[in-house]
Write an enzyme that holds these catalytic residues in place. Structure first.
Site, PDB file in Angstrom:
ATOM      1  N   LYS A  52       0.846  -1.201   0.000  1.00 19.89           N
ATOM      2  CA  LYS A  52       0.000   0.000   0.000  1.00 19.89           C
ATOM      3  C   LYS A  52       0.883   1.254   0.000  1.00 19.89           C
ATOM      4  O   LYS A  52       0.608   2.223  -0.710  1.00 19.89           O
ATOM      5  CB  LYS A  52      -0.921   0.001   1.229  1.00 19.89           C
ATOM      6  N   GLN A  96      -4.825  -1.886   9.765  1.00 21.61           N
ATOM      7  CA  GLN A  96      -4.597  -3.156   9.070  1.00 21.61           C
ATOM      8  C   GLN A  96      -5.172  -4.302   9.907  1.00 21.61           C
ATOM      9  O   GLN A  96      -4.856  -4.451  11.074  1.00 21.61           O
ATOM     10  CB  GLN A  96      -3.084  -3.344   8.832  1.00 21.61           C
ATOM     11  N   ASP A 119     -11.210   2.847   4.387  1.00 22.28           N
ATOM     12  CA  ASP A 119     -11.471   1.412   4.183  1.00 22.28           C
ATOM     13  C   ASP A 119     -12.975   1.132   4.211  1.00 22.28           C
ATOM     14  O   ASP A 119     -13.410   0.035   3.879  1.00 22.28           O
ATOM     15  CB  ASP A 119     -10.788   0.581   5.285  1.00 22.28           C
TER      16      ASP A 119
END
Ligand code: NAD
Length: 298
Positions: A52, A96, A119
């Site tokens: 990422k 994450q 997200d």
């Protein structure tokens, strides 16, 4: 029939190039910045975060990775998120996953300001997606899946989509997204009975169960579109949840693993971060608690 592979790697590369152009052309001195919270030593998570970070820098998005020991307490992590919420230089925040067991994932994700939740995992954005609101940040993997489906040029409205898997990060948001495209959606899972019979009725199959090559070629209706989300390692090689070779004979389009959904996920995260940045340029600065429409008057 021999299925046409959907080249997610190429589609994602083109998407990232276009995004890089938009970011370069954006009339602002500032660059979009994504903060990534990484807790613990999970090797796969570290690789995903590195990918990422690299992809972000290639399109002109700053990426600040904050690493914490797996023993970090819940309150300490919530405090980190509060600080990032209030920091006007940070446009997007992701945590994450998976988090260590002692941390309440829902509580942590819920703390991210909805306008920075790139997200789309917070209940607020998941709810906006369920409402088909244009304000929703749509989770990266489902958003990438939709992009790949649209790339086929096939009309989605009225099609029967069968989703295998009901996770909060893939199965459920994909179901809402396809419902919003006027698909008829069936969600299946580990307790579903006679899965193959249901899959055989699908015009669109989204396989996200994490079971290597479980979906067989003879489960697939002639001409169905197959999106394989699974990432499994078998004898050192990556494979999806679909028996790719078996599916080639019946499907019309199919995503390979690797090179299908995976590259799209990262591209969509970057797109969401730029979207957050753009919105934050035009919306009034939020209060110091970072929550949208809150009444703290900070
Ligand atoms: P998860 O483990 O959270 O959920 C798996 C789902 O599959 C569950 O809902 C479960 O009920 C269902 N399931 C398990 N076994 C089943 C069976 N035998 N029959 C029917 N359903 C079954 O997983 P997840 O996070 O949703 O990820 C699913 C897969 O997608 C994994 O392989 C993961 O690595 C992969 N993934 C890929 C990307 C990407 O960018 N390509 C992103 C996220 C996840």
């Amino acid at each position: 029939m021999t299925a046409q592979p959907i080249n997610g790697k190429a589609i994602a590369a083109e998407f990232r190039q276009e995004l890089a152009r938009k970011i370069a052309d954006f009339p602002s001195e500032d660059m979009p910045v994504l903060a990534v919270i990484l807790v613990g030593d999970d090797e796969a998570s570290k690789i995903y975060v590195r990918n990422k970070q690299k992809a972000a820098s290639e399109v002109g998005i700053g990426c600040e990775v904050m690493e914490f020991s797996s023993s970090i307490g819940e309150q300490a992590l919530l405090n980190v998120i509060d600080e990032l919420n209030a920091n006007h230089h940070i446009n997007g925040i992701i945590v994450q996953l998976p988090l260590p067991q002692h941390l309440d994932t829902l509580k942590i994700l819920s703390r991210i300001s909805p306008i920075k939740d790139v997200d789309g995992f917070s209940p607020y954005n998941a709810g906006l997606l369920a409402y088909n609101s244009p304000d929703a940040f749509i989770s990266a993997t489902p958003k990438g899946i939709l992009h790949l489906l649209l790339s086929t040029g096939v009309e989605l409205s009225g099609k029967h989509a069968v989703i295998i898997g009901r996770s909060n990060i893939v199965g459920k948001p994909t179901a809402n997204l396809l419902l919003n495209q006027n698909c008829t959606v069936s969600i299946t899972h580990s307790k579903t009975q006679d899965l193959s019979t249901i899959v055989k009725t699908a015009d669109i199959i989204v396989a996200a169960c994490g079971q290597a090559r479980m979906i067989k070629g003879d489960w697939i209706k002639q001409g169905a579109i197959v999106i394989d989300v699974g990432i499994n390692r078998v004898e050192g090689k990556l494979c999806g949840d679909v028996d790719f070779e078996g599916a080639l004979a019946t499907a019309s389009f199919i995503t390979p693993v690797p090179g299908g959904v995976g590259p799209m996920t990262v591209a969509m995260l970057l797109a969401n971060t730029f979207q957050a940045f753009c919105r934050q340029q035009t919306e009034p600065k939020h209060c110091s608690c970072g929550h949208h429409n809150c009444h703290c008057q900070g």
